[in-house]
Design a protein around this motif. Structure first.
Motif, PDB file in Angstrom:
ATOM      1  N   LEU A 168     -28.998 -48.137 -17.610  1.00  0.00           N
ATOM      2  CA  LEU A 168     -28.644 -49.502 -17.979  1.00  0.00           C
ATOM      3  C   LEU A 168     -28.617 -50.422 -16.762  1.00  0.00           C
ATOM      4  O   LEU A 168     -28.985 -51.599 -16.862  1.00  0.00           O
ATOM      5  CB  LEU A 168     -27.279 -49.509 -18.680  1.00  0.00           C
ATOM      6  CG  LEU A 168     -26.755 -50.875 -19.124  1.00  0.00           C
ATOM      7  CD1 LEU A 168     -27.746 -51.595 -20.028  1.00  0.00           C
ATOM      8  CD2 LEU A 168     -25.403 -50.713 -19.828  1.00  0.00           C
ATOM      9  N   LEU A 170     -27.993 -55.860 -22.336  1.00  0.00           N
ATOM     10  CA  LEU A 170     -27.064 -54.990 -23.060  1.00  0.00           C
ATOM     11  C   LEU A 170     -27.478 -54.846 -24.527  1.00  0.00           C
ATOM     12  O   LEU A 170     -27.421 -53.749 -25.098  1.00  0.00           O
ATOM     13  CB  LEU A 170     -25.644 -55.559 -22.980  1.00  0.00           C
ATOM     14  CG  LEU A 170     -24.937 -55.428 -21.630  1.00  0.00           C
ATOM     15  CD1 LEU A 170     -23.701 -56.323 -21.595  1.00  0.00           C
ATOM     16  CD2 LEU A 170     -24.536 -53.984 -21.363  1.00  0.00           C
ATOM     17  N   THR A 205     -28.490 -51.318 -26.181  1.00  0.00           N
ATOM     18  CA  THR A 205     -27.621 -50.791 -27.229  1.00  0.00           C
ATOM     19  C   THR A 205     -28.343 -50.713 -28.559  1.00  0.00           C
ATOM     20  O   THR A 205     -28.029 -49.854 -29.398  1.00  0.00           O
ATOM     21  CB  THR A 205     -26.363 -51.676 -27.354  1.00  0.00           C
ATOM     22  OG1 THR A 205     -25.746 -51.802 -26.070  1.00  0.00           O
ATOM     23  CG2 THR A 205     -25.365 -51.075 -28.329  1.00  0.00           C
ATOM     24  N   ASN A 243     -19.791 -50.456 -21.274  1.00  0.00           N
ATOM     25  CA  ASN A 243     -21.037 -50.720 -20.547  1.00  0.00           C
ATOM     26  C   ASN A 243     -21.145 -52.157 -20.054  1.00  0.00           C
ATOM     27  O   ASN A 243     -21.947 -52.451 -19.164  1.00  0.00           O
ATOM     28  CB  ASN A 243     -22.244 -50.409 -21.439  1.00  0.00           C
ATOM     29  CG  ASN A 243     -22.473 -48.925 -21.620  1.00  0.00           C
ATOM     30  OD1 ASN A 243     -21.989 -48.115 -20.831  1.00  0.00           O
ATOM     31  ND2 ASN A 243     -23.205 -48.554 -22.659  1.00  0.00           N
ATOM     32  N   ILE A 251     -21.352 -53.197 -16.381  1.00  0.00           N
ATOM     33  CA  ILE A 251     -22.577 -53.159 -15.589  1.00  0.00           C
ATOM     34  C   ILE A 251     -23.058 -54.572 -15.256  1.00  0.00           C
ATOM     35  O   ILE A 251     -23.756 -54.787 -14.274  1.00  0.00           O
ATOM     36  CB  ILE A 251     -23.687 -52.381 -16.336  1.00  0.00           C
ATOM     37  CG1 ILE A 251     -23.213 -50.966 -16.677  1.00  0.00           C
ATOM     38  CG2 ILE A 251     -24.963 -52.312 -15.517  1.00  0.00           C
ATOM     39  CD1 ILE A 251     -22.924 -50.108 -15.478  1.00  0.00           C
TER      40      ILE A 251
END
Length: 215
Positions: A53, A93, A97, A157, A160
């Motif tokens: 990611l 993202l 995802t 996440n 990030i």
């Protein structure tokens, strides 16, 4: 600290919406009767899902914004840099995802009896109509709990995004640790903050999974 977690929540919400929409499209393509569509969606899922990611977020910043000039904001805005970083993070993202949403939905689609699709075709429904009206509603009921786990993972996440300067919780924690010796105290505060975000999410989706479980 509250504002930083506010940014984390906004990142999560906008990314989740994008991931859900894109994930539905990908899942539909992966079970499409057209082999080309299935291969294209499968390639996207395998490539993106197995790419770190961090690299995806960095690509959004350096690849799209700096190299291609795609910033998703007006250059005249006084907050263009911050807005661009936020929106590019949402894009990264969401795109990442969506691959997990796709696979969760595909597994849910596989639990729907084949007779359902055959009945839809017998009624004259197109593939798109049978998916949106008959198949996907049942698939969603079967994968509520996995989707909750994906949302929790997305929340974590979102940290990030700090690598390209989005002022969310992880970036603030890093700055606080650099300016104070209380590393454990700062870390504990932010850990509690994420627990406050993720535990209710897990409980809510657990309740929904039981409430709408297919009997």
């Amino acid at each position: 600290m509250v504002s930083a977690f506010g940014v984390t929540i906004k990142l999560t919400v906008f990314s989740a919406i994008l991931a859900l929409v894109l994930g539905i499209v990908l899942a539909t393509l992966r079970v499409s009767p057209m082999a080309t569509m299935r291969r294209a969606a499968g390639t996207y899922v395998e490539v993106v899902r197995n790419t770190p990611l961090t690299l995806i977020i960095l690509f959004m910043s350096f690849g799209l914004a700096q190299t291609l000039g795609i910033t998703l904001v007006s250059g005249n805005s006084s907050t263009s840099l911050a807005d661009s970083a936020f929106r590019l993070s949402v894009l990264g993202l969401g795109a990442y995802t969506a691959t997990f949403v796709c696979e969760a939905l595909r597994s849910g689609i596989n639990t729907v009896p084949h007779g359902q699709a055959e009945a839809a075709r017998a009624l004259g429904m197109s593939f798109t109509q049978s998916m949106t009206i008959v198949i996907l509603p049942q698939a969603f009921r079967a994968v509520i709990a996995p989707l909750g786990s994906i949302l929790i993972a997305l929340t974590k996440n979102s940290t990030i995004a700090s690598v390209i300067g989005v002022a969310e919780a992880a970036l603030l924690m890093k700055e606080m640790i650099e300016n104070t010796a209380a590393v454990l105290a700062v870390g504990a505060m932010f850990a509690i903050g994420f627990l406050i975000l993720t535990i209710p999410t897990g409980l809510l989706f657990g309740f929904l999974a039981k409430r709408f479980a297919i009997q």
